[in-house]
Design a protein around this motif. Structure first.
Motif, mmCIF file in Angstrom:
data_model
loop_
_atom_site.group_PDB
_atom_site.id
_atom_site.type_symbol
_atom_site.label_atom_id
_atom_site.label_comp_id
_atom_site.label_asym_id
_atom_site.label_seq_id
_atom_site.Cartn_x
_atom_site.Cartn_y
_atom_site.Cartn_z
ATOM 1 N N PHE A 1 -4.508 -8.010 -1.068
ATOM 2 C CA PHE A 1 -5.349 -7.499 -2.153
ATOM 3 C C PHE A 1 -6.625 -8.333 -2.260
ATOM 4 O O PHE A 1 -7.746 -7.791 -2.317
ATOM 5 N N ALA B 1 -2.136 -2.218 -1.169
ATOM 6 C CA ALA B 1 -2.828 -3.473 -1.473
ATOM 7 C C ALA B 1 -4.258 -3.450 -0.947
ATOM 8 O O ALA B 1 -5.192 -3.895 -1.625
ATOM 9 N N CYS B 2 -4.445 -2.926 0.267
ATOM 10 C CA CYS B 2 -5.783 -2.904 0.867
ATOM 11 C C CYS B 2 -6.718 -1.967 0.114
ATOM 12 O O CYS B 2 -7.885 -2.293 -0.131
ATOM 13 N N THR C 1 3.588 -0.845 1.230
ATOM 14 C CA THR C 1 2.743 -1.465 0.206
ATOM 15 C C THR C 1 1.444 -2.019 0.777
ATOM 16 O O THR C 1 0.504 -2.291 0.026
ATOM 17 N N GLY D 1 -5.100 3.417 -4.326
ATOM 18 C CA GLY D 1 -4.167 2.326 -4.078
ATOM 19 C C GLY D 1 -3.009 2.318 -5.054
ATOM 20 O O GLY D 1 -1.843 2.134 -4.667
ATOM 21 N N TYR E 1 1.372 -9.301 -0.274
ATOM 22 C CA TYR E 1 0.728 -8.204 -1.002
ATOM 23 C C TYR E 1 -0.502 -8.719 -1.744
ATOM 24 O O TYR E 1 -1.598 -8.137 -1.640
ATOM 25 N N PHE E 2 -0.344 -9.793 -2.493
ATOM 26 C CA PHE E 2 -1.466 -10.310 -3.270
ATOM 27 C C PHE E 2 -2.542 -10.904 -2.368
ATOM 28 O O PHE E 2 -3.739 -10.832 -2.681
ATOM 29 N N LEU F 1 1.028 3.109 -4.218
ATOM 30 C CA LEU F 1 2.102 2.184 -4.556
ATOM 31 C C LEU F 1 3.257 2.885 -5.262
ATOM 32 O O LEU F 1 4.421 2.491 -5.110
ATOM 33 N N SER G 1 -6.446 -0.895 -3.087
ATOM 34 C CA SER G 1 -6.717 -1.420 -4.420
ATOM 35 C C SER G 1 -7.646 -2.626 -4.360
ATOM 36 O O SER G 1 -8.587 -2.744 -5.151
ATOM 37 N N GLY G 2 -7.387 -3.529 -3.418
ATOM 38 C CA GLY G 2 -8.235 -4.711 -3.289
ATOM 39 C C GLY G 2 -9.657 -4.359 -2.887
ATOM 40 O O GLY G 2 -10.617 -4.936 -3.407
ATOM 41 N N SER H 1 -8.872 -8.118 1.030
ATOM 42 C CA SER H 1 -9.577 -6.838 1.166
ATOM 43 C C SER H 1 -10.846 -6.827 0.330
ATOM 44 O O SER H 1 -11.896 -6.345 0.768
#
Length: 417
Positions: A47, A98-99, A94, A81, A43-44, A85, A101-102, A50
């Motif tokens: 993020f 993540a994409c 998720t 984003g 996930y991170f 979630l 939001s990132g 992206s």
């Protein structure tokens, strides 16, 4: 400053929302959604990646459409984003969150520098960044405290409340950015909008920043500051403090003292920057981090628990001095290094370097701690700070215009439009 209050209100709102979510996101993914540890890492990673992928496109969109509309669109992506979630029920769900939001975060930071310099002027840029840094520290602290209380009192519903509040905070900031577009100044030393458009359309402008030998030295400096400082305080430093046998509560105290130091010292640090100039302030910041490293080394060596905690607190406070000096110094140097019409491209390059640094810091330094121990970590940190000092000296030696290191009085560069 016209529009500054509204901007700071919107930024405080999004910092508050981020503060509510950041301490809880790992627990939410693992305990509520049942995501594995590798899934949390994915996930991170998504993020971060992206944000890196959209960075070059963000620079181009910012030049064509303007940084204001681009920043507003970025807040919409961030809100989307966060909202996605809240409705996620599996690891697969998720991934889009993540994409989105990132990507939103990457787009925003790629255009923040031209956005703020157009809105408030080049001379006031350091003051705006200083206020932004202090508001972030304060509101993220308040948000994290309230977020923890929400989960403790509401259980899983508390996570949903915090995620929804984070999504709403991005929209609040977007509304404030729409209002900010109505206020604009002509920074000293800029060119007309027509000239800007022609310069932005010139062939090769997109990669001009990466061919500028002076600016490349600034990128090396920024990367060193992120990798060996800003990018590891919330990830690598707690692991090192645990090796010093500090309890989780003691580590929380150290981090809280660091945040308090930012709130207390930021105003004084801005006055120091205005008095000595950007590059001198950065040199003081690196020296302060070296001093903080000495306190951290002491915390690893002192046998008494209270002594370790005291040295850890001193480490957090002295480290915050460096953070406060860096916040209003690096980006103004970017605007002074960039030629007319190329601020968006140069700002996007610094955003890319910052994102890569945040991604690399724990990826490289955590294995150093685990395999080589804290002694190896301290040695690598010292070498990193020496690299930053060398890059700063090299950058200063290659510059040709004195105004790049001069902090102009804010009131003299404001022209209403």
């Amino acid at each position: 400053m016209p529009g500054y209050g509204g901007f700071l209100t919107g930024w405080s709102a999004t910092a508050f929302g981020s503060g509510m979510v950041l301490p809880l996101i790992v627990a939410y993914l693992r305990e509520t959604l049942g995501v594995s540890t590798s899934g949390v890492s994915l996930y991170f990673a998504l993020f971060a990646l992206s944000g890196l992928v959209v960075n070059p496109f963000a620079a181009w969109i910012g030049r064509v459409r303007g940084p204001g509309p681009t920043a507003v669109a970025a807040t919409v992506l961030q809100a989307a984003g966060a909202t996605w979630l809240t409705a996620a029920d599996s690891m697969a769900a998720t991934v889009p969150a993540a994409c989105l939001s990132g990507a939103g975060t990457g787009i925003y930071y790629a255009v923040q520098t031209p956005l703020l310099t157009r809105a408030f002027g080049d001379a006031a840029f350091s003051r705006v960044l200083s206020g932004q840094h202090r508001a972030s520290a304060l509101m993220m602290t308040v948000g994290s405290l309230l977020g923890g209380q929400a989960v403790q009192r509401l259980g899983d519903d508390g996570y949903t409340v915090c995620l929804a509040a984070n999504a709403a905070s991005y929209l609040v900031y977007g509304v404030m950015l729409v209002r900010l577009r109505r206020t604009r100044v002509e920074p000293r030393g800029t060119v007309s909008s027509a000239t800007d458009t022609e310069a932005a359309a010139a062939p090769g402008r997109r990669s001009a920043a990466l061919r500028d030998p002076v600016f490349l030295r600034l990128l090396v400096l920024q990367s060193a500051l992120v990798i060996f400082g800003l990018g590891q305080f919330e990830s690598v430093v707690p692991a090192v403090l645990r090796d010093a046998h500090l309890s989780v509560v003691a580590i929380s105290v150290v981090i809280a003292c660091n945040t308090a130091g930012i709130i207390v010292f930021q105003g004084l640090a801005l006055r120091v920057v205005e008095r000595v100039g950007y590059t001198s302030a950065l040199r003081v910041a690196i020296v302060a981090w070296m001093a903080a490293l000495a306190f951290l080394a002491g915390a690893l060596l002192v046998p008494m628990p209270r002594g370790r905690l005291l040295l850890g607190v001193l480490f957090g406070l002295v480290f915050s001095i460096g953070q406060c000096l860096i916040a209003p110094s690096v980006q103004p140097l970017v605007t002074r290094t960039a030629p007319p019409g190329a601020v968006e491209g140069y700002a996007a390059a610094t955003s890319l370097a910052h994102g890569l640094g945040m991604f690399v810091a724990p990826l490289v330094l955590l294995p150093v701690v685990e395999s080589g121990g804290t002694g190896s970590y301290l040695s690598v940190q010292l070498l990193g700070y020496c690299l930053a000092l060398y890059a700063l000296w090299s950058f200063r030696a290659r510059r040709t215009t004195p105004r790049e290191d001069t902090v102009q009085p804010a009131g003299k560069a404001w022209v209403s439009r």
